[in-house]
Design a protein around this motif. Sequence first.
Motif, short mmCIF file in Angstrom:
data_model
loop_
_atom_site.label_atom_id
_atom_site.label_comp_id
_atom_site.label_asym_id
_atom_site.label_seq_id
_atom_site.Cartn_x
_atom_site.Cartn_y
_atom_site.Cartn_z
N SER A 153 -2.84 8.68 -1.03
CA SER A 153 -3.09 7.64 -0.02
C SER A 153 -4.58 7.46 0.20
CB SER A 153 -2.40 8.01 1.29
OG SER A 153 -2.91 9.24 1.74
N ILE B 133 -1.45 2.63 -5.14
CA ILE B 133 -2.78 3.20 -4.94
C ILE B 133 -3.18 4.05 -6.15
CG2 ILE B 133 -4.10 4.80 -3.49
CD1 ILE B 133 -2.18 3.82 -1.17
N ASN C 8 -6.46 3.56 -8.56
CA ASN C 8 -7.38 4.66 -8.83
C ASN C 8 -7.49 4.94 -10.32
OD1 ASN C 8 -8.28 5.28 -6.24
ND2 ASN C 8 -6.48 6.53 -5.80
N PRO D 124 0.81 -1.22 0.00
CA PRO D 124 0.00 0.00 0.00
C PRO D 124 0.85 1.27 0.00
CG PRO D 124 -0.04 -1.02 2.17
CD PRO D 124 0.76 -1.93 1.28
N ILE E 34 -7.72 0.99 2.43
CA ILE E 34 -6.30 0.81 2.11
C ILE E 34 -5.60 0.39 3.39
CG2 ILE E 34 -4.21 1.96 1.33
CD1 ILE E 34 -6.04 3.96 -0.13
N TYR F 172 -8.51 6.22 -1.77
CA TYR F 172 -9.22 5.68 -2.92
C TYR F 172 -10.16 6.72 -3.47
CZ TYR F 172 -8.02 0.71 -2.13
OH TYR F 172 -7.39 -0.50 -2.01
#
Lengths: 357, 306
Positions: A345, A163, A167, A158, A355, A347
Amino acid sequence: MKFTSLLTGAALALGLASTALADDPTKVGFVYVGPVGDGGWTYEHDQGRKAVEAEFGDAVETVFVENVAEGPDAERVMTQMALDGADLIFTTSFGFMDPTINVASKFPNVKFEHATGYKRADNVSTYSARFYEGRAIQGHIAGKMTESNIIGYIASFPIPEVIRGINAAYLHAARVNPDVEFKIIWVYTWFDPAKEADAAKALIEQGADVVLQHTDSTAPQAAAQEAGNVITFGQASDMEQYAPMPRVSSIIDNWAPYYIERTRAVMEGTWESVDTWDGIPTGMVEIGEITDAVPEDVKAEALAMKEAIRAGDYHPFTGPLKKQDGSDWLADGEVADDATLASMSFYLEGLEGEIPN
Amino acid sequence: MELGAINPVLLLASLMVAATPLLLAAIGELVAEKAGVLNLGVEGMMIVGAICGFAVAVETANPFIGFLAAALGGALLSLLFALLTQVALANQVASGLALTLFGLGLSALMGQGYVGIKPPPTPRLDLPVLSDLPVIGRVLFSHDPILYLGLFIAAAVWYLLRFTRAGLILRSVGENHDAAHALGYKVVRIRILAILFGGACAGLGGAYISLIRVPQWTEGMTAGVGWIALALVVFASWKPWRAVLGAYLFGGVTVMQLNLQAAGVAIPVEYLAMSPYLITILVLVILSADKSNAPASLGKTFHASS
């Protein structure tokens, strides 16, 4: 007599040594997180290393260490490389960030280049590629092609890089297919074929007919092939051995031009600490062949998006966009700035799950 | 969260596949340790087995010849360990570690021409009536033959160690090699055989990963399974059925946690990721409350003169 001859000998040896030093090839080290034969991430970095050798011939000497664990081992390997006389060291995984900074502070005369990190120093550059541009294109194809509306995503760690990829892929899949749902599995490894295969199988068993990955092996492709009727994308490397199905396109990292340019800068003494973040426009990110398994119109749309990104007409993160919690992120027409992207950091709205910290 | 997305039949079927490499490697190591040999080279033997099996299966287009070659490859590499520790009387811990490093390097070298190639598929068993049974048919009777071979080897090892004279001799060599020697048993010979058996099993386990579970060749693809197998032998207190249980438990929780993640269960991923290790160790520690001990001569060097 003996003493003088000894002195002469010593002087001669010193002279020889210093001329040898002057002719020394520039030594370039590479620290890899996986094996060079992974067929993905590390493989492409090693292609870059070979390109440096091909470009400069005897004027450079390259060394590499593969399968370096992200931790104290990394510091040992870098220190050893610096002690062995490396002039420039590329460290090619996010987890090498702190070790790189630590070792760099002990060797101010050695230049370091860290891939995908955000910490710099006078002798530490950072460089990364805008993989999210490629993932937007993959997301588009995935959203158009899924029939179950379930898209599986094998995520490694993560960190912002991963991330951002989730996205970008989700945004462009959901844009062309509002019913699409992402199932995300965090495997906490960059390279573990057995685990990646298990993760792919778990996703497929739960109905995913598209599997995206942010890990380095081709195991998910093999699992998809066995399942049949599941599509995947090459990650970091083309993974063309699985084309035309299940691998229907790919994101390829092309590090060679950057490595050659930076090595040249060290040889010519013009090296400076910089932060490089290039993508499709400069060719650092390439899109592998979109195969015939993808319908013509979808392929055309994907290529059009690629062209728009290349020309600078389109940014994958263009507003209006909201975060997962419903709060506003980008206003209509607003484009995400690099600082936010680099530390992403959260979504986007529509993604489910949390996350991990 | 949508637990309904998890299909228990498919889950059970895939946990058996995930457990098999671990089971094979652990059973082989268990026999070696029962004979008093601590071979830390399991990971190395597995990866060499993985590439031997892969290469031969590709060249002959027959996965079963591949598995045979994997067993041979693993055994050959373990022969090196046997020579070092049983003939040259080298330290077992150091030799085992060296074997792992050597195996990783050797397999990378051997595998250079095999990256990105697809192996011939291993056929699944298709039993006329049994495989068609609902649920049970898919879970129990429609796997590849090697999976059953693994279970069969575990059963055979259990029977051999417990009920046969050969098993008694093997155990005596592991418990007290001087006494066994005094009784006239060939300690070194028995140990070498045990090491070879361990190597062959580890090789099979490695090939299971490269030919069935993944299936492809990539360097370092065993990714620590050999080390887990070593730990499993200890936590199983050197008992074959517990090793089976441990392997299935570990494989099961590994697959389960991936399925839970995909289903969006609200347990932090970090806990899920470490659960295979925690749960397996916990269960086996509880089971080993009956004070089963390691073979007394485990890891000790034997020489007839001393």
